[in-house]
Design an enzyme around this catalytic site. Structure first.
Site, PDB file in Angstrom:
ATOM      1  N   ILE A  51       0.838  -1.164   0.051  1.00 18.75           N
ATOM      2  CA  ILE A  51      -0.002  -0.135   0.028  1.00 18.75           C
ATOM      3  C   ILE A  51       0.997   1.140   0.161  1.00 18.75           C
ATOM      4  CG2 ILE A  51      -1.879  -0.969   1.025  1.00 18.75           C
ATOM      5  CD1 ILE A  51      -0.901  -0.063   3.642  1.00 18.75           C
ATOM      6  N   GLY A  52       2.127   1.131  -0.148  1.00 20.34           N
ATOM      7  CA  GLY A  52       3.028   2.220  -0.025  1.00 20.34           C
ATOM      8  C   GLY A  52       4.440   2.025   0.358  1.00 20.34           C
ATOM      9  N   GLY A  84       7.594   3.385   2.940  1.00 16.22           N
ATOM     10  CA  GLY A  84       7.942   4.080   4.158  1.00 16.22           C
ATOM     11  C   GLY A  84       9.284   4.522   4.203  1.00 16.22           C
ATOM     12  N   GLU A  85       9.832   5.253   5.240  1.00 17.32           N
ATOM     13  CA  GLU A  85      11.322   5.444   5.155  1.00 17.32           C
ATOM     14  C   GLU A  85      12.403   4.310   5.102  1.00 17.32           C
ATOM     15  OE1 GLU A  85      12.178   7.470   8.665  1.00 17.32           O
ATOM     16  OE2 GLU A  85      14.380   7.838   8.234  1.00 17.32           O
ATOM     17  N   GLY A 123      11.238   0.824   4.191  1.00 13.68           N
ATOM     18  CA  GLY A 123      10.844  -0.211   3.211  1.00 13.68           C
ATOM     19  C   GLY A 123       9.584  -0.197   3.015  1.00 13.68           C
ATOM     20  N   ASP A 166       7.411  16.454  13.727  1.00 12.66           N
ATOM     21  CA  ASP A 166       7.315  16.492  12.205  1.00 12.66           C
ATOM     22  C   ASP A 166       5.824  16.468  12.189  1.00 12.66           C
ATOM     23  OD1 ASP A 166       7.574  16.396   9.530  1.00 12.66           O
ATOM     24  OD2 ASP A 166       8.151  14.136   9.517  1.00 12.66           O
TER      25      ASP A 166
END
Length: 987
Positions: A630-631, A633-634, A636, A749
């Site tokens: 589904i995407g 990340g930083e 993996g 953040d």
């Protein structure tokens, strides 16, 4: 690019892991009715019978070009069933999903007198697959329905709006297919049918080539690539092709192998004198000191003769030489004790290393015969591995000559010895001739009892010399104590004697005593006897209770004192808790008490596994089922999956994985994020389900948020969510941030991209990769030493001094409020980071978004106050948002909106006097470039035409979303009031 062209290539950009990657999508057109310019010969059914008429083809001329259309209008007839079938459309074998774009007009049924019962305003689209063209054969049963086509606008009087609809035909598998359109009683004209599919074009990314790939029916299709020549990868490089024909999320990138570097997308050999030792390195490096290259493509530079590398030296480091000889070696003797103290100075040349050590060799000579000193001689602290320039040598014999040699070593001495056994640092030698009379004191070998009385004991002992030299005069140290004394309160008695016997008096009757004797000489203490025990005789006198009573009183007093201290400390803690609760901590001044911190920074643990197992539960990977990516990340890929752990309810989860080839720091950061998440328990903080750390592939498992990131969700639903629901979402985010601030925790953040949304539109704070804990003082800050910070969301004091507090998180929350009320629009639009910082320092603040309640915008401005002490706290924000939600009428007052502030005006004006040179440039500035084709097809090609458009005109060209309609309308309104070269802030 011409709207009616056969092929179009669309460009977009995405930022992945800090690298800007150009994504391309290509459209392959299979059928274009308008572009053909001739009659297509489509089949109509049934054929013309009497007065009944089905679909008819008509020829028209527009701007000097001819085009054909198909129309049908039997609204007065019952049970209409008119079919229009295309010619055979050949399909590329891998194109299982095609797009069908229709342009058509439908007439209003109310415009026909007496036909309202039979008239329809919709028609149907069908498809049928085949492996060969069947010609004019037509069977309705072979077609399956795709969709019902309904117009957004219908023809009334003189208005004939053109409707454009795009539908997907999926699951195609044969060589070709037909499209068919069924009329069931409408008055409709089909102006254009365009059939196409999208592909991800062949490309080269990160030294890996990927073939052209047809966009499939899945959101992300995995495509394997091949590393280019002289490039390698631990795993097969791959990338994902989206349904829109775009390349995204490259994984397992290729890198140049050792001896090669990447230059212009090609791996080239290192030049002579340069090397590259490992795959992850980017560029060839110059050979280090005392090394030499061997030619082209060196993976390492060997040492020049006379220089070496230690076993633990990196192959990329310089080579070192051997050290010189130690200097100024001196020996100081202590004749009476048989000791020698050796001292020296470091060598003048250390070989260029700091890991210098020394070793000492000893030889003794008795007459002409010499031999190694052997194990008898003792060295303090040691004979090898010395880091200090001194050593004490003891246990030396009398009347012998000793020679001591001190060698210097460094880290490459062992390597040099293997290369050449004779290679070592030059030694420094000291010769010593001694004439020791006696090197060791005597030892007490035994002790005996000579006489025993109720209050005294007479003792004597035997002394054994260990050398042949005559003994000198000795003294003896006698130590004794009661055997049954408490070890914590033992009393020793010491007597110094000059004879080998003694009578000890003033002892207690019937009591056992422990005795030890040790000889004392001028050179030090000798060998002591073992501890012997002797008992005095019993006596008729009454027992002595004085000592027992005394110690009983002392113990009772000590117990009373300890109890009093414990009660006092408990009372102090109880009073402290009553004065201040956890909710008061956020408002405490420096004089008030602060509650104990509940958050523990996982970075304080040496081993990240210790922290993650303390705050997160371990999950066996067999209980996790990955379903789809589904995407990314930083660290993996991110998967959607199912968790079926014993004792838990089965449900969907999000699974973060650690990409192959990770560094140890990346693994620690990966586990640290889980250690942080595991400490939080709040309905508006993303929930950690568990981790996988004890197996090869590490994973972090969290709850699954169906609607994904907040900013994307808002952009996809622009104008569809009412203000009160948006404020409710902000209330949830502020509740999560209040929980974090109460734990003395700074997020650093906070942005809409890091807020996740579930099906209930409940928002949860996530992504704790940049988070850090505050110090203990109320104004505690976390000061970074470098690294990137999100400029558009960061408070000015955090940008200038890199100091982050809960007050800086409040500033970021104000930006999140703006993002939410602006439906995911980018803060500060396309201004550069430098322009953003300059504008903020000049007191510029983001304007109110369209239709933003005034009370919400005023809270934003409070969050953006320059002085952080004046900004509201998160408890204050939660309280205010609660009040707004309880009083919906307070959201009806809308803040003033100035569309001129929401766009970047160019420095030069167009030829028609407007601030933009073209319609596409204007649409891009207000982030509405997706409507460029709508304006072009409607003939709106100049800004002068745009300025005369009304709301109805904007709707007629196909702008249907309320939020988009308002943005375009407000922008046109603002353009009418602008000069051609002004902007509200300095560029």
């Amino acid at each position: 690019m011409d709207y009616c062209g056969v092929r179009r290539i669309l460009f977009s950009y995405v930022l992945i892991n800090g690298i800007l990657i150009t994504l391309q999508s290509k459209e392959e057109v299979l059928l274009d009715m308008k572009a053909s310019g001739s009659e297509l010969g489509w089949l109509t059914w049934p054929s013309e019978q009497g007065d009944k008429r089905g679909w008819e083809v008509a020829q028209k001329t527009l701007n000097g070009s001819q085009f054909y259309s198909y129309s049908v209008c039997n609204v007065g007839e019952r049970e209409q069933d008119n079919w229009l079938r295309t010619t055979f459309i050949q399909r590329r074998p891998s194109a299982s999903r095609v797009m069908v774009e229709l342009q058509f007009v439908v007439r209003d049924c109310n415009s026909f007198d007496g036909a309202s019962l039979t008239c329809k305003e919709t028609f149907n689209m069908y498809t049928s697959e085949a492996d060969a063209d069947v010609g004019t054969t037509f069977r309705k049963g072979q077609f399956k329905k795709v969709t019902t086509i309904a117009p957004d606008e219908i023809t009334r009087k003189n208005l004939q709006p053109v409707n454009t609809e795009t539908r997907v035909v999926d699951g195609l598998s044969l060589k070709g297919f037909y499209l068919a359109f069924q009329d069931i009683g409408a008055c409709v004209a089909i102006l254009s049918v365009r059939v196409y599919y999208k592909t991800c074009p062949a490309t080269v990314k990160s030294l890996a080539s990927f073939p052209e790939t047809v966009a499939g029916s899945q959101a992300l299709s995995k495509v394997d690539g091949v590393c280019m020549e002289n490039a390698v990868s631990e795993k097969v490089p791959r990338i994902y092709c989206t349904m829109d024909g775009e390349w995204v999320v490259p994984v397992s990138q290729c890198q140049c192998k050792p001896g090669y570097e990447e230059i212009k997308e090609v791996c080239q050999e290192c030049q002579p004198g340069y090397f590259k030792a490992a795959v992850p390195s980017e560029k060839c490096e110059l050979c280090p000191a005392n090394t030499q290259g061997t030619g082209y493509g060196d993976a390492a530079c060997p040492c020049t003769p006379g220089f070496y590398r230690a076993e633990d030296d990196p192959p990329t480091g310089p080579c070192s030489g051997l050290p010189g000889a130690p200097q100024d070696l001196q020996a100081t003797t202590q004749l009476s004790s048989g000791r020698v103290l050796l001292t020296w100075s470091p060598p003048g040349d250390t070989g260029g290393r700091a890991d210098l050590t020394y070793s000492v060799e000893c030889r003794r000579c008795d007459g002409a015969a010499c031999q190694a000193c052997g194990e008898k001689v003792r060295y303090e602290p040691a004979s090898t591995g010395l880091t200090e320039t001194r050593v004490s040598v003891s246990q030396l014999d009398a009347h012998l000559n000793y020679t001591f040699t001190v060698n210097a070593h460094n880290g490459v001495s062992a390597a040099a010895s293997k290369a050449s056994p004779r290679a070592h640092g030059p030694p420094s030698t000291a010769a010593l001739t001694t004439s020791l009379q006696y090197t060791d004191p005597p030892t007490v070998t035994s002790m005996r009892l000579d006489e025993r009385k109720p209050t005294s004991l007479s003792l004597s002992w035997v002394v054994t010399p260990r050398h042949r030299a005559p003994p000198r005069s000795f003294r003896y140290e006698l130590t004794y104590r009661k055997k049954d004394d408490n070890l914590n309160m033992t009393t020793y008695t010491v007597l110094v004697l000059d004879r080998t016997s003694v009578r000890v008096s003033d002892l207690a009757p019937a009591t056992t005593y422990l005795f030890r004797v040790q000889p004392i000489t001028e050179g030090g203490a000798g060998g002591a006897s073992i501890e012997d025990e002797f008992k005095t005789l019993a006596d008729a006198e009454a027992p002595n209770y004085t000592t027992a009573i005394f110690w009983s009183v002392v113990v009772a007093a000590a117990v009373f004192f300890i109890v009093a201290v414990v009660l006092f400390v408990r009372q102090r803690r109880r009073n402290s808790h009553s004065r201040q609760g956890p909710e008061d901590a956020y408002f405490s001044t420096s004089e008030q008490l602060k509650p104990l911190k509940t958050y523990v920074d996982p970075h304080t643990y040496e081993d990240p596994n210790t922290a993650v197992l303390k705050f997160a539960s371990e999950i066996h990977p067999n209980h996790i089922t990955k379903q789809k990516v589904i995407g990314a990340g930083e660290f993996g890929e991110v998967f959607r999956g199912i968790l079926r752990a014993p004792g838990r309810t089965e449900g969907p989860v999000a699974i973060k994985t650690l990409k192959p080839g990770y560094s140890e720091k990346q693994r620690q950061d990966f586990l640290s994020e889980a250690s942080i998440m595991g400490q939080f328990s709040h309905q508006n903080i993303i929930r950690l389900e568990g981790v996988v750390t004890k197996f090869k592939h590490a994973m972090i498992v969290t709850e699954y948020m169906e609607n994904g990131a907040l900013d994307k969700y808002l952009r996809d639903h622009d104008g569809e969510i009412p203000s009160i629901q948006l404020v409710g979402m902000l209330r949830g985010i502020s509740g999560g941030m209040k929980y974090l601030s109460d734990m003395s925790y700074v997020h650093r953040d906070l942005a809409a991209r890091n807020i996740l949304v579930n099906t209930n539109l409940e928002c949860k704070v996530s992504d704790f990769g940049l988070s850090r804990v505050l110090e203990d003082d109320p104004e505690g800050t976390y000061t970074t030493s470098g690294g990137k910070i999100p400029i558009r969301w960061t408070a000015p004091e955090a940008i200038a001094y890199r100091k982050f507090t809960s007050a800086s998180d409040v500033w970021s929350f104000g930006i999140v409020m703006w993002e939410v009320m602006a439906f995911g629009e980018r803060p500060y639009w396309d201004m550069s980071n430098h322009e953003v910082m300059k504008a903020i320092n000049e007191a510029f603040r983001l304007p109110a978004p369209m239709d933003c309640p005034s009370a919400v915008y005023q809270l934003m401005l409070q969050c953006w106050l320059q002085e952080r002490a004046k900004r509201p706290r998160f408890p204050d924000i939660v309280s205010l948002l609660d009040k707004l939600l309880r009083s919906p009428d307070s959201l009806k007052t809308i803040a003033d909106f100035d569309p001129r502030v929401s766009i970047r005006l160019p420095s030069t004006s167009g030829s028609d006097g407007s601030p933009f040179r073209s319609v596409s440039e204007w649409l891009e500035s207000i982030k509405m470039s997706q409507y460029s084709e709508n304006f072009a097809c409607a003939g709106m090609v100049t800004m002068e035409q745009v300025l005369h458009m009304r709301n109805e005109d904007i709707k007629n060209i196909g702008v249907r979303l309320p939020g988009h309609l308002k943005r375009i309308a407000y922008s046109i309104l603002g353009l009418k009031d602008q000069t051609s070269t002004l902007s509200v802030f300095a560029m």
